[in-house]
Design a protein around this motif. Structure first.
Motif, PDB file in Angstrom:
ATOM      1  N   ALA A 167      25.675  30.884  24.631  1.00 43.35           N
ATOM      2  CA  ALA A 167      26.643  30.709  23.620  1.00 43.35           C
ATOM      3  C   ALA A 167      27.902  29.863  24.270  1.00 43.35           C
ATOM      4  CB  ALA A 167      27.019  31.724  22.642  1.00 43.35           C
ATOM      5  N   HIS A 168      28.384  30.522  25.277  1.00 47.84           N
ATOM      6  CA  HIS A 168      29.858  30.230  25.675  1.00 47.84           C
ATOM      7  C   HIS A 168      29.880  29.919  27.362  1.00 47.84           C
ATOM      8  CE1 HIS A 168      31.367  31.450  21.742  1.00 47.84           C
ATOM      9  NE2 HIS A 168      30.920  32.441  22.171  1.00 47.84           N
ATOM     10  N   GLY A 169      28.521  29.934  27.927  1.00 50.26           N
ATOM     11  CA  GLY A 169      28.626  29.990  29.519  1.00 50.26           C
ATOM     12  C   GLY A 169      29.360  30.926  30.017  1.00 50.26           C
ATOM     13  N   MET A 170      29.331  32.040  29.485  1.00 48.82           N
ATOM     14  CA  MET A 170      29.883  33.293  30.189  1.00 48.82           C
ATOM     15  C   MET A 170      29.122  34.093  31.125  1.00 48.82           C
ATOM     16  SD  MET A 170      32.399  35.046  27.431  1.00 48.82           S
ATOM     17  CE  MET A 170      33.248  35.826  28.491  1.00 48.82           C
ATOM     18  N   THR A 171      29.514  34.310  32.481  1.00 47.73           N
ATOM     19  CA  THR A 171      28.501  34.861  33.158  1.00 47.73           C
ATOM     20  C   THR A 171      28.831  36.481  33.508  1.00 47.73           C
ATOM     21  OG1 THR A 171      30.065  34.221  35.171  1.00 47.73           O
ATOM     22  CG2 THR A 171      28.388  32.623  34.502  1.00 47.73           C
ATOM     23  N   GLY A 172      29.577  37.011  32.598  1.00 50.63           N
ATOM     24  CA  GLY A 172      29.878  38.273  32.696  1.00 50.63           C
ATOM     25  C   GLY A 172      29.727  39.332  33.895  1.00 50.63           C
ATOM     26  N   ALA A 173      29.046  40.319  34.212  1.00 48.00           N
ATOM     27  CA  ALA A 173      28.903  40.873  34.983  1.00 48.00           C
ATOM     28  C   ALA A 173      28.240  40.443  36.357  1.00 48.00           C
ATOM     29  CB  ALA A 173      28.385  42.352  34.740  1.00 48.00           C
ATOM     30  N   ARG A 174      27.320  39.714  35.941  1.00 51.75           N
ATOM     31  CA  ARG A 174      26.165  38.992  37.046  1.00 51.75           C
ATOM     32  C   ARG A 174      27.551  37.914  37.792  1.00 51.75           C
ATOM     33  NH1 ARG A 174      23.308  39.380  32.671  1.00 51.75           N
ATOM     34  NH2 ARG A 174      21.181  40.544  32.983  1.00 51.75           N
ATOM     35  N   GLY A 175      28.158  37.108  37.122  1.00 50.06           N
ATOM     36  CA  GLY A 175      29.058  36.080  37.618  1.00 50.06           C
ATOM     37  C   GLY A 175      30.053  36.891  38.525  1.00 50.06           C
ATOM     38  N   GLU A 176      30.585  37.925  38.092  1.00 50.16           N
ATOM     39  CA  GLU A 176      31.568  38.645  38.854  1.00 50.16           C
ATOM     40  C   GLU A 176      31.022  39.291  40.136  1.00 50.16           C
ATOM     41  OE1 GLU A 176      34.766  38.413  38.149  1.00 50.16           O
ATOM     42  OE2 GLU A 176      35.357  39.884  39.706  1.00 50.16           O
ATOM     43  N   LEU A 184      38.905  40.275  40.876  1.00 45.32           N
ATOM     44  CA  LEU A 184      39.771  41.294  41.770  1.00 45.32           C
ATOM     45  C   LEU A 184      40.542  40.537  42.771  1.00 45.32           C
ATOM     46  CD1 LEU A 184      37.140  44.187  41.964  1.00 45.32           C
ATOM     47  CD2 LEU A 184      39.155  44.072  40.453  1.00 45.32           C
ATOM     48  N   ARG A 185      39.821  39.723  43.601  1.00 46.46           N
ATOM     49  CA  ARG A 185      40.353  39.085  44.719  1.00 46.46           C
ATOM     50  C   ARG A 185      41.819  38.243  44.512  1.00 46.46           C
ATOM     51  NH1 ARG A 185      37.302  35.833  47.369  1.00 46.46           N
ATOM     52  NH2 ARG A 185      35.508  35.707  46.226  1.00 46.46           N
ATOM     53  N   ARG A 186      41.192  37.442  43.228  1.00 44.62           N
ATOM     54  CA  ARG A 186      42.535  36.699  42.823  1.00 44.62           C
ATOM     55  C   ARG A 186      43.553  37.181  42.123  1.00 44.62           C
ATOM     56  NH1 ARG A 186      40.158  31.277  40.185  1.00 44.62           N
ATOM     57  NH2 ARG A 186      39.442  30.765  42.180  1.00 44.62           N
ATOM     58  N   HIS A 187      43.391  37.928  41.206  1.00 46.02           N
ATOM     59  CA  HIS A 187      44.057  38.767  40.211  1.00 46.02           C
ATOM     60  C   HIS A 187      44.812  40.184  40.354  1.00 46.02           C
ATOM     61  CE1 HIS A 187      43.990  34.859  37.982  1.00 46.02           C
ATOM     62  NE2 HIS A 187      43.059  34.875  37.962  1.00 46.02           N
ATOM     63  N   VAL A 188      44.006  40.917  41.265  1.00 43.05           N
ATOM     64  CA  VAL A 188      44.310  42.179  41.191  1.00 43.05           C
ATOM     65  C   VAL A 188      44.683  42.715  42.634  1.00 43.05           C
ATOM     66  CG1 VAL A 188      43.519  44.583  40.860  1.00 43.05           C
ATOM     67  CG2 VAL A 188      42.794  42.894  39.356  1.00 43.05           C
ATOM     68  N   VAL A 270      35.973  49.387  40.457  1.00 44.38           N
ATOM     69  CA  VAL A 270      35.506  48.772  41.572  1.00 44.38           C
ATOM     70  C   VAL A 270      36.716  48.609  42.397  1.00 44.38           C
ATOM     71  CG1 VAL A 270      34.568  46.745  42.708  1.00 44.38           C
ATOM     72  CG2 VAL A 270      33.705  47.785  40.704  1.00 44.38           C
ATOM     73  N   ALA A 271      37.857  48.108  41.880  1.00 43.27           N
ATOM     74  CA  ALA A 271      38.989  48.046  42.915  1.00 43.27           C
ATOM     75  C   ALA A 271      39.500  49.127  43.474  1.00 43.27           C
ATOM     76  CB  ALA A 271      40.227  47.439  41.809  1.00 43.27           C
ATOM     77  N   THR A 272      39.576  50.257  42.543  1.00 38.98           N
ATOM     78  CA  THR A 272      39.984  51.699  43.374  1.00 38.98           C
ATOM     79  C   THR A 272      39.137  51.832  44.675  1.00 38.98           C
ATOM     80  OG1 THR A 272      40.600  52.220  40.907  1.00 38.98           O
ATOM     81  CG2 THR A 272      40.234  53.884  42.709  1.00 38.98           C
ATOM     82  N   VAL A 273      37.902  51.586  44.297  1.00 41.73           N
ATOM     83  CA  VAL A 273      36.929  51.869  45.617  1.00 41.73           C
ATOM     84  C   VAL A 273      37.530  50.795  46.836  1.00 41.73           C
ATOM     85  CG1 VAL A 273      34.567  51.913  46.623  1.00 41.73           C
ATOM     86  CG2 VAL A 273      35.125  52.544  44.463  1.00 41.73           C
ATOM     87  N   LEU A 274      37.508  49.599  46.417  1.00 38.48           N
ATOM     88  CA  LEU A 274      37.642  48.591  47.346  1.00 38.48           C
ATOM     89  C   LEU A 274      39.054  48.865  47.953  1.00 38.48           C
ATOM     90  CD1 LEU A 274      36.147  45.626  45.833  1.00 38.48           C
ATOM     91  CD2 LEU A 274      35.238  46.536  47.980  1.00 38.48           C
ATOM     92  N   MET A 275      40.151  49.159  47.246  1.00 39.14           N
ATOM     93  CA  MET A 275      41.340  49.318  47.888  1.00 39.14           C
ATOM     94  C   MET A 275      41.623  50.599  48.920  1.00 39.14           C
ATOM     95  SD  MET A 275      43.242  46.590  47.172  1.00 39.14           S
ATOM     96  CE  MET A 275      44.582  47.365  47.713  1.00 39.14           C
ATOM     97  N   ALA A 276      40.466  51.211  48.883  1.00 39.00           N
ATOM     98  CA  ALA A 276      40.476  52.402  50.135  1.00 39.00           C
ATOM     99  C   ALA A 276      40.139  51.986  51.302  1.00 39.00           C
ATOM    100  CB  ALA A 276      39.381  53.478  49.446  1.00 39.00           C
ATOM    101  N   PHE A 277      39.588  50.740  51.370  1.00 41.98           N
ATOM    102  CA  PHE A 277      39.336  49.910  52.629  1.00 41.98           C
ATOM    103  C   PHE A 277      40.469  49.063  53.211  1.00 41.98           C
ATOM    104  CE2 PHE A 277      35.601  51.477  50.703  1.00 41.98           C
ATOM    105  CZ  PHE A 277      34.630  51.931  51.674  1.00 41.98           C
ATOM    106  N   PRO A 278      40.576  48.625  54.541  1.00 41.95           N
ATOM    107  CA  PRO A 278      41.457  47.814  54.920  1.00 41.95           C
ATOM    108  C   PRO A 278      41.032  46.217  54.424  1.00 41.95           C
ATOM    109  CG  PRO A 278      40.174  48.471  56.764  1.00 41.95           C
ATOM    110  CD  PRO A 278      39.792  49.406  55.586  1.00 41.95           C
TER     111      PRO A 278
END
Ligand SMILES: CC(C)(COP(=O)(O)OP(=O)(O)OC[C@H]1O[C@@H](n2cnc3c(N)ncnc32)[C@H](O)[C@@H]1O)[C@@H](O)C(=O)NCCC(=O)NCCS
Ligand SMILES: Nc1ncnc2c1ncn2[C@@H]1O[C@H](COP(=O)(O)OP(=O)(O)OP(=O)(O)O)[C@@H](O)[C@H]1O
Length: 279
Positions: A167-176, A184-188, A270-278
């Protein structure tokens, strides 16, 4: 340096434990607009906090399984991995549905965190550094071509995600995941340390996700106008500055419209896990 020490000392099982802990912190975090938290069930009639905790207990052993499989298969080419872990992913979904009497508490979370734990297993077994960037790149490599294979070539859409792509070209969890968690990398991540208190840091990250994540859960329930309502609301709060009362008001506004930013809740874990890493 703390980051370096973490890279060296993180034994593989710790990443799966971090992921289960991140799911627990996410559900306890309050107030979360539209989502299940410790104050209310948000826009969900069929879920509450104890149900989420049961779901997490059912998922936790599988997160270790994903990591172990990543370690075992670390010599396999990255694009072969998704096919290898999907049976465990579907079994984990079944374990979740068993614990929740058929209610979807964590389908999106299982997908994103399962891939992340697999990526961590592969990096550690291959003696590659466990960094945020490395983990995101490995998730992207494992899911390369996923949107094209499963969404562009899907003739009979069965899930909301598949329908919303048509319907809208949204890629959801797969696209992320295929983009290596680009939202996450761009906005968080660049704004993570703009808040010093851990609770405000998580709430601010959630607000940033609600402002920028093209969340298919919001569109499935409220159409594109539902997504834009949440994004505009979150952007206003980010611009004006926010207190917990503002998030409580936003919660009421989303509940009134039956909107739930479930994809953003998943990405917060996911961000909480990733931010535990350098970096
Ligand atoms: C990919 C998964 C998540 C299924 O996705 P689905 O199509 O149901 O929809 P969607 O893409 O909207 O994702 C579902 C969940 O992901 C989360 N989510 C939604 N939007 C986002 C986003 N932008 N970023 C991250 N997570 C998101 C939400 O929690 C949502 O409930 C996973 O469960 C899976 O792999 N299922 C197997 C499906 C399959 O093999 N299909 C064959 C193709 S025809
Ligand atoms: N704290 C939370 N509260 C609500 N949803 C969450 C929370 N954390 C994560 N989620 C995510 O939100 C998704 C559930 O959203 P939703 O109930 O809208 O989906 P659904 O069951 O597919 O749709 P519907 O209930 O409209 O039929 C889960 O896949 C889960 O990963």
């Amino acid at each position: 340096m703390a980051g370096t020490a973490l890279t060296e000392s993180l034994s593989p099982p710790s990443v799966a434990t971090l992921a289960a802990d991140a799911l627990r912190s996410e559900v306890w975090l309050t107030p979360k607009p539209g989502l299940v938290d410790s104050a209310n069930n948000g826009s969900h009639d069929d879920m509450d906090l104890p149900l989420f905790l049961r779901s997490i207990d059912a998922i936790a052993p599988w997160l270790h399984q994903f990591q172990a499989q990543g370690q075992q298969d670390f010599l396999q080419p990255a694009p072969a991995m998704l096919m290898r872990i999907r049976p465990a992913g579907l079994a984990c979904e079944q374990a979740m549905f068993g614990a929740t009497q058929g209610i979807n508490a964590h389908k999106g979370g299982i997908f994103s965190l399962g891939l992340l734990c697999t990526a961590a297993g592969r990096l550690s077994a291959g003696h590659r550094p466990l960094t945020r960037q490395g983990l995101c790149a490995e998730v992207a490599a494992m899911t390369q071509g996923l949107v094209e294979r499963e969404l562009q070539h899907c003739r009979q859409p069965a899930t909301a995600g598949e329908r919303l792509f048509q319907a809208h070209g949204m890629t959801g969890a797969r696209g992320e995941v295929e983009s290596g968690f680009l939202t996450l990398r761009r906005h968080v991540f660049p704004h993570w340390y703009s808040e010093t208190h851990p609770e405000r840091r998580s709430l601010n990250a959630l607000l940033r996700l609600m402002a920028y994540n093209p969340d298919t859960n919001l569109v499935a329930r409220g159409g594109l106008s539902g997504l834009h309502f949440v994004q505009d609301y979150a952007r206003r709060l980010l611009t004006s500055g926010w207190q917990k009362e503002d998030l409580q008001q936003m919660d009421q506004a989303l509940i009134a419209r039956h909107l739930s930013p479930g994809g953003s809740a998943d990405l917060l874990a996911v961000a909480t896990v990733l931010m535990a890493f350098p970096q």
